[in-house]
Design a protein around this motif. Structure first.
Motif, PDB file in Angstrom:
ATOM      1  N   ASP A   1     -20.146 -11.578 -19.646  1.00 45.25           N
ATOM      2  CA  ASP A   1     -18.812 -12.115 -19.941  1.00 45.25           C
ATOM      3  C   ASP A   1     -18.313 -13.030 -18.827  1.00 45.25           C
ATOM      4  O   ASP A   1     -17.715 -14.082 -19.076  1.00 45.25           O
ATOM      5  CB  ASP A   1     -17.818 -10.961 -20.121  1.00 45.25           C
ATOM      6  CG  ASP A   1     -17.554 -10.670 -21.588  1.00 45.25           C
ATOM      7  OD1 ASP A   1     -18.301 -11.168 -22.440  1.00 45.25           O
ATOM      8  OD2 ASP A   1     -16.590  -9.934 -21.872  1.00 45.25           O
TER       9      ASP A   1
ATOM     10  N   SER B   1     -14.071  -6.569 -20.249  1.00 44.67           N
ATOM     11  CA  SER B   1     -14.308  -7.759 -21.076  1.00 44.67           C
ATOM     12  C   SER B   1     -13.368  -8.875 -20.630  1.00 44.67           C
ATOM     13  O   SER B   1     -12.156  -8.646 -20.489  1.00 44.67           O
ATOM     14  CB  SER B   1     -14.068  -7.448 -22.563  1.00 44.67           C
ATOM     15  OG  SER B   1     -15.056  -6.584 -23.058  1.00 44.67           O
TER      16      SER B   1
ATOM     17  N   ASP C   1     -10.029 -10.820 -29.238  1.00 46.40           N
ATOM     18  CA  ASP C   1     -10.764 -10.966 -30.497  1.00 46.40           C
ATOM     19  C   ASP C   1     -12.253 -11.187 -30.220  1.00 46.40           C
ATOM     20  O   ASP C   1     -12.677 -11.290 -29.068  1.00 46.40           O
ATOM     21  CB  ASP C   1     -10.164 -12.085 -31.357  1.00 46.40           C
ATOM     22  CG  ASP C   1     -10.324 -13.477 -30.738  1.00 46.40           C
ATOM     23  OD1 ASP C   1     -11.197 -13.661 -29.857  1.00 46.40           O
ATOM     24  OD2 ASP C   1      -9.569 -14.386 -31.140  1.00 46.40           O
ATOM     25  N   LYS C   2     -13.042 -11.273 -31.289  1.00 48.45           N
ATOM     26  CA  LYS C   2     -14.498 -11.373 -31.139  1.00 48.45           C
ATOM     27  C   LYS C   2     -14.942 -12.680 -30.515  1.00 48.45           C
ATOM     28  O   LYS C   2     -16.073 -12.796 -30.029  1.00 48.45           O
ATOM     29  CB  LYS C   2     -15.168 -11.191 -32.492  1.00 48.45           C
ATOM     30  CG  LYS C   2     -14.793 -12.253 -33.525  1.00 48.45           C
ATOM     31  CD  LYS C   2     -15.487 -11.999 -34.852  1.00 48.45           C
ATOM     32  CE  LYS C   2     -15.137 -13.065 -35.889  1.00 48.45           C
ATOM     33  NZ  LYS C   2     -15.833 -12.813 -37.187  1.00 48.45           N
ATOM     34  N   ASN C   3     -14.050 -13.677 -30.493  1.00 47.34           N
ATOM     35  CA  ASN C   3     -14.380 -14.968 -29.892  1.00 47.34           C
ATOM     36  C   ASN C   3     -13.917 -15.086 -28.447  1.00 47.34           C
ATOM     37  O   ASN C   3     -14.031 -16.145 -27.832  1.00 47.34           O
ATOM     38  CB  ASN C   3     -13.757 -16.098 -30.718  1.00 47.34           C
ATOM     39  CG  ASN C   3     -14.331 -16.155 -32.125  1.00 47.34           C
ATOM     40  OD1 ASN C   3     -15.542 -16.029 -32.307  1.00 47.34           O
ATOM     41  ND2 ASN C   3     -13.466 -16.331 -33.120  1.00 47.34           N
ATOM     42  N   GLY C   4     -13.357 -14.005 -27.906  1.00 45.97           N
ATOM     43  CA  GLY C   4     -12.960 -14.001 -26.507  1.00 45.97           C
ATOM     44  C   GLY C   4     -11.557 -14.506 -26.244  1.00 45.97           C
ATOM     45  O   GLY C   4     -11.232 -14.849 -25.095  1.00 45.97           O
ATOM     46  N   HIS C   5     -10.693 -14.523 -27.258  1.00 43.67           N
ATOM     47  CA  HIS C   5      -9.316 -14.973 -27.075  1.00 43.67           C
ATOM     48  C   HIS C   5      -8.388 -13.768 -26.936  1.00 43.67           C
ATOM     49  O   HIS C   5      -8.521 -12.781 -27.667  1.00 43.67           O
ATOM     50  CB  HIS C   5      -8.864 -15.838 -28.259  1.00 43.67           C
ATOM     51  CG  HIS C   5      -9.696 -17.068 -28.447  1.00 43.67           C
ATOM     52  ND1 HIS C   5      -9.771 -18.067 -27.520  1.00 43.67           N
ATOM     53  CD2 HIS C   5     -10.521 -17.452 -29.472  1.00 43.67           C
ATOM     54  CE1 HIS C   5     -10.581 -19.027 -27.944  1.00 43.67           C
ATOM     55  NE2 HIS C   5     -11.058 -18.662 -29.125  1.00 43.67           N
TER      56      HIS C   5
ATOM     57  N   ASN D   1     -11.970 -16.089 -22.715  1.00 43.23           N
ATOM     58  CA  ASN D   1     -12.437 -17.465 -22.512  1.00 43.23           C
ATOM     59  C   ASN D   1     -11.537 -18.185 -21.500  1.00 43.23           C
ATOM     60  O   ASN D   1     -10.311 -18.102 -21.578  1.00 43.23           O
ATOM     61  CB  ASN D   1     -12.416 -18.233 -23.835  1.00 43.23           C
ATOM     62  CG  ASN D   1     -13.512 -17.782 -24.768  1.00 43.23           C
ATOM     63  OD1 ASN D   1     -14.574 -17.346 -24.337  1.00 43.23           O
ATOM     64  ND2 ASN D   1     -13.257 -17.869 -26.074  1.00 43.23           N
TER      65      ASN D   1
ATOM     66  N   ARG E   1     -17.966 -16.702 -20.450  1.00 42.39           N
ATOM     67  CA  ARG E   1     -16.590 -16.975 -20.855  1.00 42.39           C
ATOM     68  C   ARG E   1     -15.780 -17.687 -19.776  1.00 42.39           C
ATOM     69  O   ARG E   1     -14.570 -17.802 -19.878  1.00 42.39           O
ATOM     70  CB  ARG E   1     -15.896 -15.683 -21.290  1.00 42.39           C
ATOM     71  CG  ARG E   1     -16.441 -15.181 -22.629  1.00 42.39           C
ATOM     72  CD  ARG E   1     -15.727 -13.945 -23.123  1.00 42.39           C
ATOM     73  NE  ARG E   1     -16.167 -13.617 -24.487  1.00 42.39           N
ATOM     74  CZ  ARG E   1     -15.855 -12.506 -25.130  1.00 42.39           C
ATOM     75  NH1 ARG E   1     -15.083 -11.601 -24.544  1.00 42.39           N
ATOM     76  NH2 ARG E   1     -16.289 -12.294 -26.357  1.00 42.39           N
TER      77      ARG E   1
END
Length: 648
Positions: free
Chosen positions: A233, A320, A355-359, A323, A237
């Protein structure tokens, strides 16, 4: 009688007097008294005699003049008379007896360099300014790899079993504060730029473009299967991964646990994995899990792995990231304008936060303000309790808070250099945050809670409870190092003056010049400002109402205006605030009214309004660190509603 005979008689008398004086000198010496006080008869018959009183008078005279000399020498230096003509048009600062210097067109103070080495008094506590000329700062380089320094590793004896020899990396530099406040020029010598200047110099200070400033990320992991996911990560990210270097202290059982730098899939099959693509930016110190004696020693080794990066991050191994985390956290730190600023907090739970997209999905943030006394075999000490999380009351920058948290920390690199983890702290878990936080305060660092979260923690709650509870803990082998934690805690608390009831002779004072307190702020100042009584083991309750209450009366709004003009930390010499529980103060005010409006507040002997060591001890001992989330306020309502407590 003829004149001749008269002269002869006179000569005989003179001869007798001379003989008598010579005899007196030969009997008593020139300065040996022959009597305490001479009578008139003795003065005539013993012309060579010396009174003791005369010698005493002479001695008293000498002592008088010596006393005058000492008194003059002990007087404070008188400030030189201001040069009025040379400073026409400038303002005289009467408190410092100096003029507020005008700046040149370049924005620099022409006299700053010659004033740099002077002792700054600024009020209650005098401190010196440590300049770049006082310290030899190592050369900054980029990129760097610890695997190129294996021949420089140092040998130490394991502080737990006192037998095992360990090879560990050397420090990049010993502390550079030298018990003074670093000058900005000195601070700028710490921190590499990913791109050198025209002369090949990587230490470019704030002249380095902000997106080129390197970032060191330190992780202490104990048999954690999520460690390599955290490293993935961090790189994948980030916006500028080429400026990042990760150092992991990986405490594992070989053959049972995955290594933190071991890719989930072979690199020739999936080369885009961060553990493959950025393997030269990852340094791992692998350590047998049986030698683990807690996070303090592991993070001590982690701090040794720092190599002069511009920024330094401390992270848990099960986190985690969002981005663009690197851009966000750097912007937040720089927004404080505080070179001594440290962003630190307990992290929000990952579930429902990203979320799954890293936001990021959250707008709230935790803040460090809730601390309690805790007892146990290792002695009474302060520890952090669950922290509140709500919408920030300060906007546009992070918010000042009194405490530092080990779970997440982001700062300039010199924080890692100046406040290293104490290696003589085996089997310590709860005390590390007090040690680093208070020592850092005394050296001049300020703690802020980020306005926006850039990463989230995998707590053992909800759907993650089962999988996280499979991870082992270092205290599983506590019996092997039984008794070491108590001695370590005495030292840890003794250094920060938190256990005055323990004789200082009873704890280890080795290496205090490295792991001790600084000379910019007194530790007692910290305790006074934040309502802590280390003798009675009490702390004023409701600190969060001051730290994170109304914006205009918050700690940040009161303290941050005292940030030094050069950005080298908040000047606590100009802060005379002492926190008192507002509920206790309100109760005291009501008692005054009941007693007929007496001006002097009535004291409460029952300790109401203070969190004491005896309060809720059993409940607190079972509580794990975490945060208490608050929901968004309704429109037109300033009160936030509390939600469930999130704990690890």
């Amino acid at each position: 009688m003829s004149d001749y005979e008269d002269d002869k008689v006179a000569r005989e008398r003179r001869k007798k007097r001379v003989s008598s004086r010579a005899k007196g000198r030969s009997n008593g010496g020139f300065f040996c008294p022959t009597s305490i006080v001479l009578s008139p008869t003795e003065a005539i018959t013993q012309p060579g005699a010396i009174e003791l009183g005369l010698l005493l008078m002479f001695l008293v005279g000498l002592l008088y003049f010596y006393g005058c000399y000492e008194a003059i020498e002990s007087l404070p230096n008188t400030p030189r008379q201001p040069d009025w003509r040379a400073h026409l048009g400038e303002n005289l600062n009467l408190a410092l007896n100096e003029f507020d210097s005008t700046l040149t067109k370049t924005g620099k103070n022409p006299r700053a360099k010659q004033q740099g080495a002077e002792i700054a008094t600024d009020g209650a506590v005098a401190y010196k300014i440590t300049t770049a000329d006082d310290v030899n700062v190592p050369e900054c380089k980029w990129p760097v790899r610890l695997r190129d320094e294996l021949d420089q590793y140092e040998t130490i004896i394991h502080p737990g079993d006192l037998v095992t020899k360990m090879k560990i990396p050397p420090f990049w530099s010993p502390p550079i504060h030298k018990n003074g406040l670093m000058s900005r020029e000195l601070a700028m010598k710490v921190g590499s730029c990913a791109e050198p200047d025209a002369n090949g110099n990587y230490a470019r200070g704030d002249a380095c473009p902000i997106f080129k400033r390197t970032i060191f990320v330190q992780i202490a992991s104990f048999r954690d299967f999520e460690c390599r996911g955290t490293v993935e990560d961090i790189f994948l990210r980030s916006t500028y991964p080429d400026r990042i270097r990760v150092a992991v202290v990986d405490q594992i059982k070989s053959g049972e646990d995955p290594r933190c730098d071991e890719p989930p899939e072979p690199c020739d099959v999936k080369p885009e994995q961060a553990l493959c693509k950025y393997k030269d930016r990852i340094d791992v110190y692998e350590m047998d899990a049986d030698l683990s004696i807690g996070p303090v020693f592991a993070r001590h080794i982690g701090y040794r792995m720092y190599r002069g990066e511009y920024y330094a991050t401390q992270s848990d191994a099960h986190v985690s990231y969002i981005n663009g985390w690197d851009v966000s956290i750097v912007q937040q730190l720089e927004a404080t304008n505080d070179e001594m600023g440290v962003l630190s907090t307990y992290l929000t739970d990952v579930q429902g936060s990203i979320d799954k997209n890293g936001h990021s999905l959250v707008k709230t943030r935790p803040i460090m303000c809730n601390t309690i006394w805790e007892g146990g075999p290792q002695g009474m000490h302060l520890r952090h309790a669950s922290q509140p999380e709500k919408f920030p009351v300060i906007h546009g920058m992070p918010q000042l808070a009194p405490w530092w948290a080990a779970g997440y920390s982001f700062s300039r690199g010199h924080f890692v250099v100046n406040v290293p983890y104490d290696w003589l702290s085996p089997m310590i878990f709860q005390g590390e945050e007090m040690s680093i936080g208070i020592r850092g305060f005394s050296i001049g660092y300020d703690y802020y809670s980020p306005e926006r979260s850039v990463c989230f923690h995998h707590y053992a709650v909800g759907k993650n409870k089962k999988i996280r509870n499979r991870v082992k803990h270092f205290w599983d082998s506590a019996t092997k190092y039984e008794g070491t934690g108590r001695k370590a805690m005495q030292r840890l608390l003794g250094i920060v003056h938190m256990n005055p009831e323990v004789d200082a002779k009873n704890w280890d004072h080795r290496d205090e010049e490295i792991y001790g307190i600084g000379g910019v702020r007194e530790v007692q100042k910290f305790y006074e400002v934040f309502g802590i009584d280390v003798k009675k083991k009490t702390i004023e309750r409701n600190m969060c109402s001051f730290v994170d209450g109304k914006a205009e009366t918050s700690m940040h709004s009161i303290f941050h205006p005292h940030l030094r003009k050069d950005g080298m930390g908040v000047d606590y010499n100009r802060i005379h605030y002492k926190f008192v529980d507002p509920q206790k103060a309100r109760m005291g005010s009501e008692k005054e009214q009941v007693s007929g409006g007496i001006a002097k507040a009535v004291s409460t002997d029952d300790g109401e309004g203070e969190e004491s060591a005896a309060d809720d001890t059993d409940e607190v001992a079972a509580e794990e660190e975490g945060i208490v989330k608050e929901e968004a306020p309704e429109a037109g309502n300033d009160d936030n509603e509390e939600a469930e407590e999130v704990t690890e």
